[in-house]
Design a protein around this motif. Sequence first.
Motif, PDB file in Angstrom:
ATOM      1  N   THR A  18       0.844  -1.290  -0.005  1.00 10.53           N
ATOM      2  CA  THR A  18      -0.124  -0.158   0.012  1.00 10.53           C
ATOM      3  C   THR A  18       0.715   1.260   0.065  1.00 10.53           C
ATOM      4  O   THR A  18       0.450   2.236  -0.583  1.00 10.53           O
ATOM      5  N   ARG A  19       1.961   1.262   0.782  1.00  7.38           N
ATOM      6  CA  ARG A  19       2.924   2.584   0.763  1.00  7.38           C
ATOM      7  C   ARG A  19       3.779   2.512  -0.471  1.00  7.38           C
ATOM      8  O   ARG A  19       4.455   3.624  -0.558  1.00  7.38           O
ATOM      9  N   GLY A  20       3.727   1.484  -1.344  1.00  6.20           N
ATOM     10  CA  GLY A  20       4.758   1.482  -2.466  1.00  6.20           C
ATOM     11  C   GLY A  20       5.968   1.143  -2.062  1.00  6.20           C
ATOM     12  O   GLY A  20       7.083   1.542  -3.029  1.00  6.20           O
ATOM     13  N   GLU A  21       6.385   0.668  -1.227  1.00  2.00           N
ATOM     14  CA  GLU A  21       7.674   0.181  -0.709  1.00  2.00           C
ATOM     15  C   GLU A  21       7.972  -1.568  -0.817  1.00  2.00           C
ATOM     16  O   GLU A  21       9.036  -1.881  -0.307  1.00  2.00           O
ATOM     17  N   LEU A  22       7.059  -2.205  -1.543  1.00  2.00           N
ATOM     18  CA  LEU A  22       7.208  -3.616  -1.706  1.00  2.00           C
ATOM     19  C   LEU A  22       8.328  -3.746  -2.814  1.00  2.00           C
ATOM     20  O   LEU A  22       8.260  -3.226  -3.929  1.00  2.00           O
ATOM     21  N   GLY A  23       9.357  -4.677  -2.388  1.00  2.00           N
ATOM     22  CA  GLY A  23      10.477  -4.978  -3.296  1.00  2.00           C
ATOM     23  C   GLY A  23       9.833  -6.120  -4.307  1.00  2.00           C
ATOM     24  O   GLY A  23       9.189  -6.735  -3.852  1.00  2.00           O
ATOM     25  N   GLU A  24      10.837  -6.294  -5.223  1.00  2.00           N
ATOM     26  CA  GLU A  24      10.547  -7.421  -6.162  1.00  2.00           C
ATOM     27  C   GLU A  24      10.382  -8.797  -5.306  1.00  2.00           C
ATOM     28  O   GLU A  24       9.761  -9.620  -5.432  1.00  2.00           O
ATOM     29  N   ALA A  25      11.752  -8.989  -4.480  1.00  2.00           N
ATOM     30  CA  ALA A  25      11.365 -10.441  -3.601  1.00  2.00           C
ATOM     31  C   ALA A  25      10.375 -10.670  -2.724  1.00  2.00           C
ATOM     32  O   ALA A  25       9.702 -11.428  -2.636  1.00  2.00           O
ATOM     33  N   GLU A  26       9.883  -9.577  -1.992  1.00  2.00           N
ATOM     34  CA  GLU A  26       8.874  -9.292  -1.328  1.00  2.00           C
ATOM     35  C   GLU A  26       7.521  -9.645  -2.223  1.00  2.00           C
ATOM     36  O   GLU A  26       6.471 -10.346  -1.652  1.00  2.00           O
ATOM     37  N   ALA A  27       7.387  -9.088  -3.481  1.00  2.00           N
ATOM     38  CA  ALA A  27       6.196  -9.182  -4.126  1.00  2.00           C
ATOM     39  C   ALA A  27       6.100 -10.761  -4.581  1.00  2.00           C
ATOM     40  O   ALA A  27       4.890 -11.219  -4.813  1.00  2.00           O
ATOM     41  N   GLU A  28       7.156 -11.249  -4.876  1.00  2.00           N
ATOM     42  CA  GLU A  28       7.209 -12.679  -5.138  1.00  2.00           C
ATOM     43  C   GLU A  28       6.727 -13.527  -3.769  1.00  2.00           C
ATOM     44  O   GLU A  28       5.863 -14.352  -4.161  1.00  2.00           O
ATOM     45  N   GLU A  29       7.173 -13.307  -2.658  1.00  2.00           N
ATOM     46  CA  GLU A  29       6.714 -13.787  -1.369  1.00  2.00           C
ATOM     47  C   GLU A  29       5.120 -13.591  -1.239  1.00  2.00           C
ATOM     48  O   GLU A  29       4.462 -14.502  -0.811  1.00  2.00           O
ATOM     49  N   LEU A  30       4.672 -12.429  -1.378  1.00  2.00           N
ATOM     50  CA  LEU A  30       3.309 -12.165  -1.435  1.00  2.00           C
ATOM     51  C   LEU A  30       2.291 -13.028  -2.435  1.00  2.00           C
ATOM     52  O   LEU A  30       1.543 -13.600  -2.283  1.00  2.00           O
ATOM     53  N   GLU A  31       3.141 -13.148  -3.517  1.00  2.00           N
ATOM     54  CA  GLU A  31       2.401 -13.912  -4.526  1.00  2.00           C
ATOM     55  C   GLU A  31       2.241 -15.406  -4.107  1.00  2.00           C
ATOM     56  O   GLU A  31       1.203 -15.994  -4.332  1.00  2.00           O
ATOM     57  N   LEU A  32       3.473 -15.929  -3.653  1.00  2.00           N
ATOM     58  CA  LEU A  32       3.169 -17.236  -3.068  1.00  2.00           C
ATOM     59  C   LEU A  32       2.289 -17.354  -1.976  1.00  2.00           C
ATOM     60  O   LEU A  32       1.452 -18.355  -1.898  1.00  2.00           O
TER      61      LEU A  32
END
Length: 131
Positions: A18-32
């Motif tokens: 929501t804050r726009g601070e999500l990194g690429e690795a964290e986006a992948e983690e959230l997708e998992l």
Amino acid sequence: MADDPEARRVTELLDRLTRGELGEAEAEELELYAQSDPELRAVIAARTSQAALGGGWLARVEADHRIARAERSPRVMFERGLGGVLVALGLVASVVAPVLGPGLAAFGLAVLAYSWIRVNHRQDPYKDIQR
């Protein structure tokens, strides 16, 4: 649910999204996390649109809330209470002991100034802005 480490991590990742601070690795983690949870996919879509809508505004609002929380912390409340008591005692003591009173009041004002500067400088969301 609040004690579940996975739920806490998902909440943290959603907040960073929501804050726009999500990194690429964290986006992948959230997708998992979202692979097996359709409700989470809907939440992710909502948070993504919310992040696009809010832009940097949400980060500034959250920074203002951090300052407000810091202002209400027990340490700051103690410092400011102590400074106020010292100023009041200094003013009263200046009538009885003209040498001790102003010094006590000045020390109380110094405690108040130190507390205010410490909290507001450390938490100031705008201190790193360059024009």
